[in-house]
Design an enzyme around this catalytic site. Structure first.
Site, PDB file in Angstrom:
ATOM      1  N   CYS A 251       0.857  -1.209   0.000  1.00 25.48           N
ATOM      2  CA  CYS A 251       0.000   0.000   0.000  1.00 25.48           C
ATOM      3  C   CYS A 251       0.886   1.249   0.000  1.00 25.48           C
ATOM      4  O   CYS A 251       0.813   2.084   0.894  1.00 25.48           O
ATOM      5  CB  CYS A 251      -0.937   0.014   1.205  1.00 25.48           C
ATOM      6  SG  CYS A 251      -1.685  -1.587   1.602  1.00 25.48           S
ATOM      7  N   PRO A 254       1.530   7.591  -1.802  1.00 21.83           N
ATOM      8  CA  PRO A 254       2.268   8.209  -2.918  1.00 21.83           C
ATOM      9  C   PRO A 254       3.780   7.998  -2.877  1.00 21.83           C
ATOM     10  O   PRO A 254       4.504   8.618  -3.650  1.00 21.83           O
ATOM     11  CB  PRO A 254       1.926   9.691  -2.769  1.00 21.83           C
ATOM     12  CG  PRO A 254       1.745   9.880  -1.301  1.00 21.83           C
ATOM     13  CD  PRO A 254       1.157   8.584  -0.782  1.00 21.83           C
ATOM     14  N   GLY A 256       6.058   8.189  -0.112  1.00 19.59           N
ATOM     15  CA  GLY A 256       6.926   8.838   0.880  1.00 19.59           C
ATOM     16  C   GLY A 256       7.698   7.841   1.727  1.00 19.59           C
ATOM     17  O   GLY A 256       8.893   8.009   1.970  1.00 19.59           O
ATOM     18  N   LYS A 257       7.019   6.784   2.175  1.00 21.49           N
ATOM     19  CA  LYS A 257       7.689   5.808   3.039  1.00 21.49           C
ATOM     20  C   LYS A 257       8.636   4.916   2.240  1.00 21.49           C
ATOM     21  O   LYS A 257       9.684   4.518   2.732  1.00 21.49           O
ATOM     22  CB  LYS A 257       6.650   4.989   3.799  1.00 21.49           C
ATOM     23  CG  LYS A 257       5.779   5.843   4.729  1.00 21.49           C
ATOM     24  CD  LYS A 257       4.831   4.988   5.554  1.00 21.49           C
ATOM     25  CE  LYS A 257       3.845   5.843   6.321  1.00 21.49           C
ATOM     26  NZ  LYS A 257       2.859   6.510   5.444  1.00 21.49           N
ATOM     27  N   ASP A 275       0.910  -0.891  -4.921  1.00 22.33           N
ATOM     28  CA  ASP A 275      -0.308  -0.145  -4.636  1.00 22.33           C
ATOM     29  C   ASP A 275      -1.403  -0.600  -5.594  1.00 22.33           C
ATOM     30  O   ASP A 275      -1.135  -0.945  -6.744  1.00 22.33           O
ATOM     31  CB  ASP A 275      -0.104   1.363  -4.750  1.00 22.33           C
ATOM     32  CG  ASP A 275      -1.135   2.121  -3.915  1.00 22.33           C
ATOM     33  OD1 ASP A 275      -0.902   2.322  -2.709  1.00 22.33           O
ATOM     34  OD2 ASP A 275      -2.189   2.479  -4.469  1.00 22.33           O
ATOM     35  N   ASP A 301      -3.404  -5.628  -5.668  1.00 22.91           N
ATOM     36  CA  ASP A 301      -3.961  -5.687  -4.318  1.00 22.91           C
ATOM     37  C   ASP A 301      -2.969  -6.496  -3.495  1.00 22.91           C
ATOM     38  O   ASP A 301      -2.752  -7.683  -3.767  1.00 22.91           O
ATOM     39  CB  ASP A 301      -5.333  -6.369  -4.372  1.00 22.91           C
ATOM     40  CG  ASP A 301      -5.916  -6.640  -2.995  1.00 22.91           C
ATOM     41  OD1 ASP A 301      -5.277  -6.266  -1.980  1.00 22.91           O
ATOM     42  OD2 ASP A 301      -7.000  -7.240  -2.918  1.00 22.91           O
ATOM     43  N   ASP A 320       1.318  -0.295   5.660  1.00 24.55           N
ATOM     44  CA  ASP A 320       0.596   0.941   5.985  1.00 24.55           C
ATOM     45  C   ASP A 320      -0.808   0.772   5.413  1.00 24.55           C
ATOM     46  O   ASP A 320      -1.052   1.051   4.244  1.00 24.55           O
ATOM     47  CB  ASP A 320       1.335   2.127   5.344  1.00 24.55           C
ATOM     48  CG  ASP A 320       0.754   3.470   5.751  1.00 24.55           C
ATOM     49  OD1 ASP A 320      -0.239   3.490   6.512  1.00 24.55           O
ATOM     50  OD2 ASP A 320       1.266   4.504   5.291  1.00 24.55           O
ATOM     51  N   CYS A 373      -2.800   5.797   9.821  1.00 21.58           N
ATOM     52  CA  CYS A 373      -2.909   7.215  10.195  1.00 21.58           C
ATOM     53  C   CYS A 373      -4.279   7.413  10.860  1.00 21.58           C
ATOM     54  O   CYS A 373      -5.016   8.335  10.533  1.00 21.58           O
ATOM     55  CB  CYS A 373      -2.705   8.130   8.998  1.00 21.58           C
ATOM     56  SG  CYS A 373      -3.764   7.787   7.584  1.00 21.58           S
TER      57      CYS A 373
END
Length: 433
Positions: A251, A254, A256-257, A275, A301, A320, A373
């Protein structure tokens, strides 16, 4: 403001109507911004974000001022008045300009028969001033279900969370550790006249005193830094990365991780980033390109491992998961309008399913970091507890961290107006045979 056919407030009202109909700001705002000249776009963005942020307070006031709700075909005028109320209550715009231009926008939207209503309601709102909010939902400007859920889950902290959600989020950077040390980049910012400080917990984080356009950041285009909240940066401190490891970012968009993982350990064997969204994967590649990093991107998926996994297990997995995003409302105030209480249980099922699937492709001796989050326990430590009950070989590792709260199964960060977003992390290890 905007062209005569489409004044800015009319465009803002259209965006708000789209949000009410289930579109996120990230979906419906970009095409709206493109209808305006570049210098007017920040104003439109501020109008839409502000109206979403204070929607439940503004909507409560507007409904109390209307004798009866507007008919569905005229619903856009309800949103036009909300945008105007936002400006009357929360902006520096001159009141007479707000009133006059809102009436003009009403005409531009082909609703001239409602100009009298719009004018009367807004003049009364200006004359009488802000009303005392009728209840906690209006006072804190959140949907009733969210206020009640937070009150139940966090009896000592619910008001703090709601207030934090209504604050403007700071702009936080992640310094590319392959290029600069944190203090070096702080020096470059000082030279550029940008006030900043090191983040409290993220080792490569820098928080700006006030946001700036990224093109003002030294060496941004050359990959010196990325924009990323401090809480999201903490993932790399939990992964125990080492050269030669095969790492999965499930997942990932965009990205960042994914980029933070690659920056924090330069000699990983491979980083695979997955993703489900074909639309969002190009963003991951753009970030990798700017930072001069390499990862294997796959659209899939993550839970359907039979469709994408090559059979080679991973040393490290960052999971995430899709969640309510209740910890990042200050950055995405449209979440208040888009999320439903009924979303939480299906999301929890997805989260548990992803954990099961990722566990099967984690190497013995490997480590999985679970992240959300969210501030709802149902998506966080309770998921980890449920997983550990059914997956008896899972070893829960309590990280030695100075941040967040120990929930017994992971650590919870609540949103802080002066620093990080709301976030949850848990660390699981699979024993060697």
């Amino acid at each position: 403001m905007g062209d005569r056919q489409h004044p800015m407030r009319a465009i803002a009202a259209g965006v708000m109507l789209s949000v009410e109909n289930g579109q996120s700001l990230s979906q419906c705002l970009p095409p709206a911004l493109n209808r305006l000249p570049a210098n007017e776009r920040p104003v439109l963005q501020a109008l839409c974000y502000g109206t979403c942020r204070w929607f439940y307070r503004l909507d409560g006031e507007l409904n109390s001022r209307l004798k009866k709700p507007l008919r569905k075909p005229d619903r856009i005028i309800h949103h036009l008045m909300l945008v105007a109320l936002f400006q009357l209550r929360f902006s520096q715009q001159a009141n007479y300009a707000v009133l006059n231009e809102t009436v003009e926008a009403c005409r531009a939207l082909d609703k001239p028969h409602l100009t009298g209503l719009v004018n009367g309601v807004l003049r009364a709102a200006e004359r009488e001033g802000a009303q005392e909010p009728a209840d906690d939902a209006a006072r804190f400007s959140h949907p009733v279900w969210m206020v009640e859920k937070l009150r139940h889950n966090w009896p000592e902290d619910w008001q703090h969370i709601l207030d934090a959600n209504n604050a403007q989020a700071p702009m936080t950077l992640r310094v590319n550790a392959l290029r600069f040390a944190q203090d070096e980049y702080l020096g470059l910012l000082a030279e550029a006249g940008i006030e900043a400080k090191a983040t409290r917990f993220a080792p490569h984080g820098i928080q700006l005193a006030t946001p700036v356009p990224v093109d003002r950041l030294p060496w941004f285009a050359d990959g010196a830094v990325s924009v990323q909240d401090e809480a999201a940066q903490l993932c790399t401190t939990l992964m125990d990365l080492a050269p030669g490891q095969r790492v999965l970012d499930a997942c990932a968009a965009p990205g960042g991780k994914t980029c933070a993982i690659l920056e924090s350990c330069g000699k990983l064997a491979e980083v695979v980033a997955i993703d489900e969204s074909a639309d969002r994967l190009p963003r991951v590649q753009e970030n990798l390109d700017r930072l001069d990093l390499n990862a294997t991107l796959k659209q899939a998926d993550a839970a359907a491992t039979d469709q994408w996994w090559d059979g080679e297990a991973f040393d490290r997995i960052l999971l995430d998961v899709p969640c309510s995003a209740s910890g990042v409302i200050r950055r995405h105030p449209d979440i208040k309008l888009l999320r439903r209480e009924s979303d939480i249980t299906p999301l929890a099922a997805i989260q548990l399913g992803l954990l099961d699937a990722m566990w099967a492709i984690l190497k013995p001796g490997g480590r999985l970091v679970y992240a959300t989050c969210s501030v709802f326990p149902q998506e966080n430590h309770r998921i980890i507890q449920r997983f550990c009950k059914q997956q008896t070989d899972a070893i829960l590792v309590e990280p030695e961290a100075q941040w967040g709260r120990d929930m017994g199964a992971g650590r919870q960060l609540l949103p802080d107006p002066d620093s990080h977003d709301g976030f949850f992390y848990a660390v699981l290890e699979k024993p060697e045979p």
